[in-house]
Design a protein around this motif. Structure first.
Motif, mmCIF file in Angstrom:
data_model
loop_
_atom_site.group_PDB
_atom_site.id
_atom_site.type_symbol
_atom_site.label_atom_id
_atom_site.label_comp_id
_atom_site.label_asym_id
_atom_site.label_seq_id
_atom_site.Cartn_x
_atom_site.Cartn_y
_atom_site.Cartn_z
ATOM 1 N N THR A 283 20.729 65.983 -28.381
ATOM 2 C CA THR A 283 19.354 66.385 -28.131
ATOM 3 C C THR A 283 19.303 67.368 -26.966
ATOM 4 O OG1 THR A 283 18.877 64.700 -26.448
ATOM 5 C CG2 THR A 283 18.543 64.086 -28.758
ATOM 6 N N ASP A 284 18.181 68.038 -26.848
ATOM 7 C CA ASP A 284 17.847 68.715 -25.606
ATOM 8 C C ASP A 284 17.349 67.638 -24.642
ATOM 9 O OD1 ASP A 284 17.305 70.627 -23.687
ATOM 10 O OD2 ASP A 284 16.381 72.004 -25.103
ATOM 11 N N TRP A 285 17.115 68.025 -23.396
ATOM 12 C CA TRP A 285 16.771 67.054 -22.360
ATOM 13 C C TRP A 285 15.388 66.444 -22.614
ATOM 14 C CZ3 TRP A 285 21.195 68.837 -22.373
ATOM 15 C CH2 TRP A 285 22.151 68.566 -21.407
ATOM 16 N N LEU A 286 15.355 65.094 -22.700
ATOM 17 C CA LEU A 286 14.141 64.312 -22.944
ATOM 18 C C LEU A 286 13.589 64.507 -24.353
ATOM 19 C CD1 LEU A 286 12.192 64.853 -19.585
ATOM 20 C CD2 LEU A 286 13.843 63.062 -20.136
ATOM 21 N N ALA A 287 14.432 64.865 -25.310
ATOM 22 C CA ALA A 287 13.947 65.138 -26.662
ATOM 23 C C ALA A 287 14.084 63.957 -27.609
ATOM 24 C CB ALA A 287 14.686 66.339 -27.263
ATOM 25 N N GLN A 288 14.834 62.917 -27.256
ATOM 26 C CA GLN A 288 14.928 61.748 -28.120
ATOM 27 C C GLN A 288 13.663 60.928 -27.957
ATOM 28 O OE1 GLN A 288 18.259 59.129 -27.521
ATOM 29 N NE2 GLN A 288 17.560 57.671 -29.056
ATOM 30 N N ILE A 289 12.964 60.634 -29.059
ATOM 31 C CA ILE A 289 11.661 59.983 -28.948
ATOM 32 C C ILE A 289 11.643 58.567 -29.496
ATOM 33 C CG2 ILE A 289 10.450 62.180 -29.001
ATOM 34 C CD1 ILE A 289 9.717 61.559 -31.930
ATOM 35 N N SER A 290 12.753 58.076 -30.016
ATOM 36 C CA SER A 290 12.822 56.691 -30.487
ATOM 37 C C SER A 290 14.277 56.268 -30.495
ATOM 38 C CB SER A 290 12.188 56.546 -31.875
ATOM 39 O OG SER A 290 12.906 57.291 -32.833
ATOM 40 N N GLY A 291 14.548 55.024 -30.888
ATOM 41 C CA GLY A 291 15.903 54.501 -30.807
ATOM 42 C C GLY A 291 16.680 54.549 -32.103
ATOM 43 N N VAL A 292 16.250 53.788 -33.102
ATOM 44 C CA VAL A 292 17.005 53.646 -34.348
ATOM 45 C C VAL A 292 16.934 54.896 -35.216
ATOM 46 C CG1 VAL A 292 17.189 52.334 -36.492
ATOM 47 C CG2 VAL A 292 16.736 51.139 -34.346
ATOM 48 N N ALA A 293 15.744 55.484 -35.312
ATOM 49 C CA ALA A 293 15.537 56.606 -36.242
ATOM 50 C C ALA A 293 16.514 57.758 -36.036
ATOM 51 C CB ALA A 293 14.094 57.098 -36.154
ATOM 52 N N PRO A 294 16.708 58.241 -34.812
ATOM 53 C CA PRO A 294 17.647 59.361 -34.650
ATOM 54 C C PRO A 294 19.088 58.990 -34.965
ATOM 55 C CG PRO A 294 16.806 58.646 -32.520
ATOM 56 C CD PRO A 294 15.989 57.966 -33.561
ATOM 57 N N ALA A 295 19.484 57.760 -34.662
ATOM 58 C CA ALA A 295 20.853 57.339 -34.972
ATOM 59 C C ALA A 295 21.098 57.376 -36.478
ATOM 60 C CB ALA A 295 21.113 55.941 -34.421
ATOM 61 N N LEU A 296 20.137 56.880 -37.247
ATOM 62 C CA LEU A 296 20.274 56.886 -38.700
ATOM 63 C C LEU A 296 20.196 58.296 -39.264
ATOM 64 C CD1 LEU A 296 18.063 53.811 -39.691
ATOM 65 C CD2 LEU A 296 20.549 53.910 -39.447
ATOM 66 N N ALA A 297 19.461 59.151 -38.570
ATOM 67 C CA ALA A 297 19.265 60.523 -39.060
ATOM 68 C C ALA A 297 20.438 61.433 -38.753
ATOM 69 C CB ALA A 297 17.986 61.109 -38.464
ATOM 70 N N GLY A 298 21.434 60.955 -37.995
ATOM 71 C CA GLY A 298 22.626 61.755 -37.737
ATOM 72 C C GLY A 298 22.799 62.224 -36.320
ATOM 73 N N LEU A 299 21.875 61.872 -35.406
ATOM 74 C CA LEU A 299 22.032 62.270 -34.007
ATOM 75 C C LEU A 299 23.225 61.546 -33.399
ATOM 76 C CD1 LEU A 299 20.683 63.888 -31.643
ATOM 77 C CD2 LEU A 299 19.589 61.725 -31.004
ATOM 78 N N ASP A 300 24.049 62.272 -32.646
ATOM 79 C CA ASP A 300 25.254 61.693 -32.053
ATOM 80 C C ASP A 300 25.129 61.411 -30.563
ATOM 81 O OD1 ASP A 300 26.950 61.901 -34.453
ATOM 82 O OD2 ASP A 300 26.753 64.054 -34.147
ATOM 83 N N MET A 301 24.337 62.197 -29.846
ATOM 84 C CA MET A 301 24.283 62.058 -28.397
ATOM 85 C C MET A 301 22.882 62.372 -27.883
ATOM 86 S SD MET A 301 26.431 64.168 -25.482
ATOM 87 C CE MET A 301 28.011 63.792 -26.234
ATOM 88 N N SER A 302 22.386 61.514 -26.981
ATOM 89 C CA SER A 302 21.097 61.731 -26.345
ATOM 90 C C SER A 302 21.319 62.265 -24.947
ATOM 91 C CB SER A 302 20.313 60.417 -26.278
ATOM 92 O OG SER A 302 19.112 60.586 -25.551
ATOM 93 N N MET A 303 20.732 63.427 -24.648
ATOM 94 C CA MET A 303 20.902 64.029 -23.327
ATOM 95 C C MET A 303 19.573 64.191 -22.624
ATOM 96 S SD MET A 303 24.079 64.252 -22.913
ATOM 97 C CE MET A 303 24.075 65.159 -21.373
ATOM 98 N N PRO A 304 19.505 63.865 -21.325
ATOM 99 C CA PRO A 304 20.582 63.231 -20.575
ATOM 100 C C PRO A 304 20.655 61.737 -20.783
ATOM 101 C CG PRO A 304 18.760 63.626 -19.115
ATOM 102 C CD PRO A 304 18.380 64.209 -20.445
#
Length: 322
Positions: A283-304
């Motif tokens: 993600t870009d900084w502060l761009a992850q907005i939930s927990g499970v959904a991005p992981a299932l959607a293919g996101l690998d790393m939350s920054m920061p």
């Protein structure tokens, strides 16, 4: 434990970041519905990696390492800590050190004795593949010399639809082919120096205003049909993937009503399956907005991952994309 003065500084910084959006929140609360025919269909599960011969050895090493890691160690490397722009966590027990991504697209940030390189738009205006490549080499050398693992660039995610768009200068121009070639040459130059390029912002990051989610409003949505996506917006990312970029950063905004950081069609479907991308999606900084959904959607790393608003429950807007 952080000192009270430190907590106050973090709170004030968060307020400064959110204030412009909060002031205009009422204008976006009643966002228009998606036009007919625009949607981000579900695309699960995330395609299995390692089938690309160019990434085969890396995946074998990764599988061997991950199989020895605890759950805590696995979680620790999927988010940043906020220090020095955004260090990732580490797993020293299995030999995995902290990684350091550093902004920006034209220089190493938050340090001294650095070079301010020409902006992407200036580089694109040369129409010179050689200069684009040489700029990438120079950037890679400086980032490597400063101990940085990830160069957070090049930027090809804004095609300049908004003439006053805040990220137009980071990109190379409004022509998708120019963006694609310049991005690919930059990636080659940077990664030949042992630094991982991070192609951004995926995708259709065409304006800065209203770009971010906050507790009171959603980000804006770029509504794009399939042909436009493939012929214009996706083209530079496709060439970047073919050039071997090691990482891709998602945008803050929605695409067809679904946040880029958890848009399964964009990440699992187009990026990992259709384009065959095998690297890290962050993600870009502060761009992850939930927990499970991005992981299932293919996101690998939350920054920061742990700074400012990301640990405030109200900031974690739940938007499960199904």
């Amino acid at each position: 434990m952080e000192s009270p003065s430190g907590l106050r500084r973090r709170s004030l910084t968060l307020l400064a970041l959110l204030l412009p959006s909060l002031v205009s929140a009422a204008a976006l609360d009643n966002r228009d519905p998606l036009p007919a025919g625009y949607a981000s269909p579900p695309y699960y599960p995330a395609p299995y990696g390692g089938w690309d011969d160019g990434w085969g050895d890396a995946y074998e090493k990764a599988v061997a390492m991950v199989s020895r890691m605890t759950v805590a160690e696995k979680v620790n490397i999927t988010a940043g800590t906020g220090r020095c722009v955004g260090n990732t966590g580490s797993a020293f027990r299995v030999g995995l050190p902290t990684a350091l991504p550093a902004r920006w697209a034209t220089r190493v940030r938050t340090t001294d004795n650095i070079t301010a390189f020409p902006a992407g738009i200036t580089t694109g205006a040369t129409w010179s593949k050689e200069l684009m490549y040489e700029r990438g080499v120079a950037l890679g050398e400086e980032f490597r010399g400063k101990g940085v693992n990830f160069y957070l660039g090049p930027s090809v995610g804004s095609l300049g639809r908004q003439p006053r768009g805040g990220r137009n200068w980071e990109g190379f121009g409004s022509d998708p082919v120019l963006q694609a070639v310049a991005g690919a040459e930059t990636i080659k130059g940077v990664q030949e120096q042992g630094v991982i390029a991070t192609l951004k912002h995926y995708i259709a990051n065409e304006q800065e205003i209203y770009r971010m989610y906050n507790p009171l409003q959603r980000a804006y949505s770029s509504n794009i049909d399939d042909r436009t996506m493939h012929e214009l917006y996706l083209w530079p990312f496709a060439e970047g993937v073919h050039a071997g970029t090691g990482a891709i950063m998602t945008a803050y905004n929605d695409v067809n009503g679904s946040a880029c950081s958890q848009n399964a069609y964009l990440i699992n479907g187009l990026l990992k399956d259709e384009l065959g991308f095998q690297g890290v999606v962050m993600t870009d900084w502060l761009a992850q907005i939930s927990g499970v959904a991005p992981a299932l959607a293919g996101l690998d790393m939350s920054m920061p991952g742990d700074t400012l608003g990301n640990n405030i429950p109200a900031f974690r807007v739940q938007q499960l994309d199904v």
